[in-house]
Structures are given as C-alpha cells and as structure tokens.
Write a protein that holds these residues in place. Structure first.
Motif, PDB file in Angstrom:
ATOM      1  N   ILE A 226       9.830   4.730   3.782  1.00 50.26           N
ATOM      2  CA  ILE A 226      11.004   5.545   3.402  1.00 50.26           C
ATOM      3  C   ILE A 226      11.108   6.771   4.437  1.00 50.26           C
ATOM      4  CG2 ILE A 226      11.163   7.601   1.497  1.00 50.26           C
ATOM      5  CD1 ILE A 226       9.465   5.915  -0.375  1.00 50.26           C
ATOM      6  N   CYS A 227      10.090   7.056   5.106  1.00 48.89           N
ATOM      7  CA  CYS A 227      10.422   7.976   6.202  1.00 48.89           C
ATOM      8  C   CYS A 227      11.246   7.241   7.345  1.00 48.89           C
ATOM      9  CB  CYS A 227       9.003   8.692   6.771  1.00 48.89           C
ATOM     10  SG  CYS A 227       7.972   9.403   5.624  1.00 48.89           S
ATOM     11  N   LEU A 228      10.909   6.129   7.505  1.00 41.67           N
ATOM     12  CA  LEU A 228      11.679   5.310   8.502  1.00 41.67           C
ATOM     13  C   LEU A 228      13.089   5.265   8.407  1.00 41.67           C
ATOM     14  CD1 LEU A 228      11.163   3.899  11.049  1.00 41.67           C
ATOM     15  CD2 LEU A 228      10.834   1.678   9.969  1.00 41.67           C
ATOM     16  N   CYS A 229      13.438   5.098   6.984  1.00 41.52           N
ATOM     17  CA  CYS A 229      14.742   4.863   6.528  1.00 41.52           C
ATOM     18  C   CYS A 229      15.394   6.472   6.709  1.00 41.52           C
ATOM     19  CB  CYS A 229      14.783   4.482   5.164  1.00 41.52           C
ATOM     20  SG  CYS A 229      14.225   2.901   4.556  1.00 41.52           S
ATOM     21  N   SER A 230      14.718   7.399   6.361  1.00 42.93           N
ATOM     22  CA  SER A 230      15.340   8.958   6.428  1.00 42.93           C
ATOM     23  C   SER A 230      15.708   9.008   7.957  1.00 42.93           C
ATOM     24  CB  SER A 230      14.357   9.658   5.895  1.00 42.93           C
ATOM     25  OG  SER A 230      14.033   9.598   4.520  1.00 42.93           O
ATOM     26  N   ILE A 231      14.598   9.021   9.040  1.00 44.22           N
ATOM     27  CA  ILE A 231      15.019   9.093  10.326  1.00 44.22           C
ATOM     28  C   ILE A 231      15.978   8.194  10.750  1.00 44.22           C
ATOM     29  CG2 ILE A 231      13.954   8.751  12.458  1.00 44.22           C
ATOM     30  CD1 ILE A 231      11.371   9.295  11.401  1.00 44.22           C
ATOM     31  N   GLY A 232      15.985   6.902  10.324  1.00 43.63           N
ATOM     32  CA  GLY A 232      17.244   6.082  10.735  1.00 43.63           C
ATOM     33  C   GLY A 232      18.340   6.613  10.312  1.00 43.63           C
ATOM     34  N   TYR A 233      18.478   7.043   9.094  1.00 44.07           N
ATOM     35  CA  TYR A 233      19.777   7.553   8.438  1.00 44.07           C
ATOM     36  C   TYR A 233      20.292   8.869   9.289  1.00 44.07           C
ATOM     37  CZ  TYR A 233      22.657  10.417   5.413  1.00 44.07           C
ATOM     38  OH  TYR A 233      23.667  10.997   5.008  1.00 44.07           O
TER      39      TYR A 233
ATOM     40  N   LEU B  67      21.299   2.311   4.516  1.00 43.63           N
ATOM     41  CA  LEU B  67      19.840   2.908   4.429  1.00 43.63           C
ATOM     42  C   LEU B  67      19.428   3.923   3.224  1.00 43.63           C
ATOM     43  CD1 LEU B  67      19.174   3.622   8.243  1.00 43.63           C
ATOM     44  CD2 LEU B  67      17.666   2.310   6.672  1.00 43.63           C
ATOM     45  N   PRO B  68      20.214   4.647   2.696  1.00 42.43           N
ATOM     46  CA  PRO B  68      19.819   5.493   1.476  1.00 42.43           C
ATOM     47  C   PRO B  68      19.527   4.404   0.276  1.00 42.43           C
ATOM     48  CG  PRO B  68      21.808   6.465   2.614  1.00 42.43           C
ATOM     49  CD  PRO B  68      21.457   5.121   3.280  1.00 42.43           C
TER      50      PRO B  68
ATOM     51  N   PRO C 259       0.930  -1.194  -0.161  1.00 41.97           N
ATOM     52  CA  PRO C 259      -0.069  -0.112  -0.036  1.00 41.97           C
ATOM     53  C   PRO C 259       0.861   1.347   0.211  1.00 41.97           C
ATOM     54  CG  PRO C 259      -0.768  -1.586   1.518  1.00 41.97           C
ATOM     55  CD  PRO C 259       0.507  -2.178   1.076  1.00 41.97           C
ATOM     56  N   ARG C 260       0.329   2.328  -0.483  1.00 42.12           N
ATOM     57  CA  ARG C 260       1.104   3.351  -0.656  1.00 42.12           C
ATOM     58  C   ARG C 260       1.531   4.131   0.448  1.00 42.12           C
ATOM     59  NH1 ARG C 260      -0.931   8.086  -4.948  1.00 42.12           N
ATOM     60  NH2 ARG C 260      -0.369   6.178  -6.181  1.00 42.12           N
ATOM     61  N   PHE C 261       0.590   3.984   1.542  1.00 44.23           N
ATOM     62  CA  PHE C 261       1.010   4.446   2.743  1.00 44.23           C
ATOM     63  C   PHE C 261       1.991   3.816   3.359  1.00 44.23           C
ATOM     64  CE2 PHE C 261       0.297   3.898   7.377  1.00 44.23           C
ATOM     65  CZ  PHE C 261       0.422   5.320   7.793  1.00 44.23           C
ATOM     66  N   VAL C 262       2.067   2.525   3.493  1.00 44.19           N
ATOM     67  CA  VAL C 262       3.115   1.668   3.815  1.00 44.19           C
ATOM     68  C   VAL C 262       4.507   2.165   3.383  1.00 44.19           C
ATOM     69  CG1 VAL C 262       3.949  -0.710   4.065  1.00 44.19           C
ATOM     70  CG2 VAL C 262       1.509  -0.265   4.531  1.00 44.19           C
ATOM     71  N   THR C 263       4.740   2.140   1.974  1.00 49.72           N
ATOM     72  CA  THR C 263       5.703   2.465   1.070  1.00 49.72           C
ATOM     73  C   THR C 263       6.081   3.737   1.786  1.00 49.72           C
ATOM     74  OG1 THR C 263       4.945   1.390  -0.631  1.00 49.72           O
ATOM     75  CG2 THR C 263       6.713   2.890  -1.227  1.00 49.72           C
ATOM     76  N   TYR C 264       5.420   4.935   1.795  1.00 50.77           N
ATOM     77  CA  TYR C 264       5.786   6.414   2.522  1.00 50.77           C
ATOM     78  C   TYR C 264       6.289   5.967   3.814  1.00 50.77           C
ATOM     79  CZ  TYR C 264       3.774   8.228  -1.653  1.00 50.77           C
ATOM     80  OH  TYR C 264       3.298   8.618  -3.037  1.00 50.77           O
ATOM     81  N   SER C 265       5.739   5.205   4.617  1.00 52.34           N
ATOM     82  CA  SER C 265       6.246   4.877   6.025  1.00 52.34           C
ATOM     83  C   SER C 265       7.621   4.408   6.121  1.00 52.34           C
ATOM     84  CB  SER C 265       4.847   4.156   6.756  1.00 52.34           C
ATOM     85  OG  SER C 265       3.694   4.826   6.725  1.00 52.34           O
TER      86      SER C 265
END
Length: 353
Positions: free
Chosen positions: A44-51, A94-95, A36-42
């Motif tokens: 991606i945000c998790l990867c950005s925060i983790g980075y 992560l990126p 689902p698009r919401f899961v994909t965006y979530s």
C-alpha cells in the motif's frame, strides 16, 4: 459448480458438535491472496509513493517537452504521449490497486471500480506498446533512411494524426467492452463482477491485444532495434576507416589530379549523420524504456500465457498489476537520468539551479 462440504466445529453448552457448511470454490477467485500484514502495508505504501512520484514525474516530462523548444521534436511527441499513458496509469490505476490491497471486496463489488480495475489497464497497455513500436520505427527510419523519407513519414501533420488515432481507437474499444462484457455472480448476498469469457467480441479483442503485446515485445520491437544498432555500428566502423585513411593520406602526399579517397563523400556525410550524439543518446534512452516495459510487463504476460483465466484471480491480478504500474513511475526517471536535455528542462521547471 457443486459446493464442497466443509466441516466446522461449534462449541455449544460444553459440547462440541460438527456442523456441515458449504463453500463454493469459485468464491476464492474473488478473495484476496493471504499476505502477511507487513507485506500488505508495504504494498500500500509502495502504491502511494508511486502515485505521487509517477504523477509528478510524468507531468514534468510532458511540460518539459511542451515548453522546451529543443525538445519539441517528432520523436519526443511520441514520448509525450507515452508519458500521458504513464500519467493515467499512476493517477488512475495505482489508487485502485492500493484499494484492492486494502479491500479487494470493495473493488470487485462496486461495478464502476471493477470495470476501471481491468479496462484502464487494457487501454493503457496497448497504447504504450503501440507508442513503443512507433518510437522504434522512428529511430529506424531516422538512422537507416534518408532525411526526405523521414520527413514524409514523421512530420507535424502525420504524427498528431497517428497519436490521436491510437488513443481514440483503443479508448473506444475498451469503453464498448467495459459496457458489454461484465457479468455478476452472487456470494453471501453480494454481487461480484467478472469478465464474461463467452462474449465473442470480448474474447477476440482480448486475444488480439495479448497476441499483439507478445509479438511486439518479443519479436517486432527487438528486431527493429537490432537492425538499427547494427547500422549504427557499421556506420561507426566506416567513419573510423575514413579517419584512418585521412591520416594515411597526410603521411603520404597525394598525386596531383588524382581523386583522394579522403575527400568527403556522400557515404561519409551519411555516416556522420548516423553518429549524431544526441540522436544516438535518444535512441539508447528509447531502448532502455522498451526493456523496462518488457521487464515489468513479463509477470502479467507469463500468467496470461501459461496460466490463463483459471489461474488469474482478482487478488493475483492486483499483485501482477503493481510492477506494471511501477514501470510508469520509472520511465520519467529514465528520461532524466539518461538524457541531459530532459534533465535541464526539468530543472528549469522546478527552479533548481
């Protein structure tokens, strides 16, 4: 692999006609898992925060060990090197994982990204596991052996040599494999990369690394920590018994010229060394770090063991790689959360009073 016919419908001039198209089932190994698009965006945000959090956190851990005299010990040298591996995971892997969630096709069609996608992981995982083995052995020798033995095995000359050897060997092996073990397959005019499974050297190294990780996580390191904490428990019982005897001797006067059982012995001094609070806390921190590594690594290992290469697609690899990367984000939080000295050193670095 034989293409599978697939019926598609086309509407032309008011008439629906059936067209037969062909889709190679192998193509789906290079396609993203539909989410689902919401899961994909979530994700991606998790990867950005983790980075951001992981990179800053591991840099602070490395600086805290380097700049704080109290933390510059042989045991913490392994933690500093482990933090370097975690920093590489957060800042490099992560990126690429985030890009895989955005456009998996970009990752698997650009040759350099495809090689980094896999072999950065194949470098950092063995390095981390080998450091965890050394940390467990360090704790075992410190608690179970004499100070002289500990000084011979872990000193300012031997520790840098061991750490450098681990990094050089793992990096050299994976650079060689990254240059040799990749092939391409063409779908719809684009070249998709994959790891050549028929390469003898690559297969041997892959099997060796997976076997080493499994044995280390589920046999070698747990056994070392079980023996270590069993020794700690026994030493605590001995100290409690000696304290009880001391109280008993105060209640009942000791006969002159008869050695007192409450007098300090080599065993009691050794037991008290076992119970050094700072060393026990550091040992507990190391155990928590190991357990978190096993927890986050288990999904990827499970697919490797029970599913093999047939199940592990490029898209599934991105999903399984995310927990492993997040473990590198958690480790600095564990250092600071469970160890007061790390927490104080980090506070000094960021000027928080």
């Amino acid at each position: 692999m034989t293409p599978v016919p697939n019926k598609a419908m086309e509407f032309t001039d008011g008439v629906i006609s059936a067209l037969e198209t062909t889709v190679d089932p192998e193509y789906y190994r290079y396609s993203p898992i539909p989410l689902p698009r919401f899961v994909t965006y979530s994700l991606i945000c998790l990867c950005s925060i983790g980075y951001l959090v992981g990179s800053v956190g591991n840099i602070l851990v490395i600086l805290a060990i380097v700049r704080t005299r109290r933390l510059r010990t042989t045991a913490n040298a392994f933690l500093a090197s482990l933090a370097v591996a975690d920093l590489g995971t957060c800042s490099l892997i992560l990126p690429i994982v985030a890009l895989a969630f955005i456009s998996l096709e970009t990752v698997v069609t650009v040759q350099i990204l495809c090689r980094l996608y896999y072999h950065l992981t194949f470098t950092f995982i063995p390095v981390s596991i080998q450091h965890l083995i050394l940390i467990a052995i360090n704790r075992f020798v410190l608690i179970n052996k004499s100070s002289r033995t500990y000084g011979i095995l872990f000193n300012q000359k031997s520790v840098p040599v061991v750490i450098s050897t681990i990094w050089i060997v793992n990096t050299a092996i994976n650079i060689a494999l990254a240059m040799k073990s990749y092939k391409t397959v063409t779908f719809y005019g684009k070249d998709y990369c994959y790891i050549e499974q028929n390469d003898t050297l690559g297969t041997f190294v892959w099997l060796f690394q997976v076997s080493m990780v499994i044995l280390s996580c589920f046999v070698i390191i747990p056994v070392i920590y079980i023996i270590t904490f069993r020794t700690v428990r026994k030493s605590r019982i001995r100290v409690e018994q000696e304290l009880t005897r001391t109280v008993h001797d105060h209640d009942h006067p000791i006969i002159p010229n008869v050695p007192s059982i409450s007098q300090p012995t080599a065993l009691s001094r050794k037991s008290r060394r076992f119970l050094s609070s700072s060393e026990l806390k550091l040992t507990s921190v190391n155990l928590v770090i190991f357990l978190s590594n096993v927890l986050f690594l288990s999904p990827l290992l499970g697919v490797f063991i029970f599913g093999g290469n047939e199940v592990l697609t490029h898209g599934l690899y991105a999903i399984l790689l995310l927990p492993l990367c997040l473990n590198s984000v958690v480790n600095p939080l564990v250092y600071c959360g469970f160890n007061m000295h790390f927490r104080q050193a980090v506070r000094q670095l960021i000027r928080v009073r």
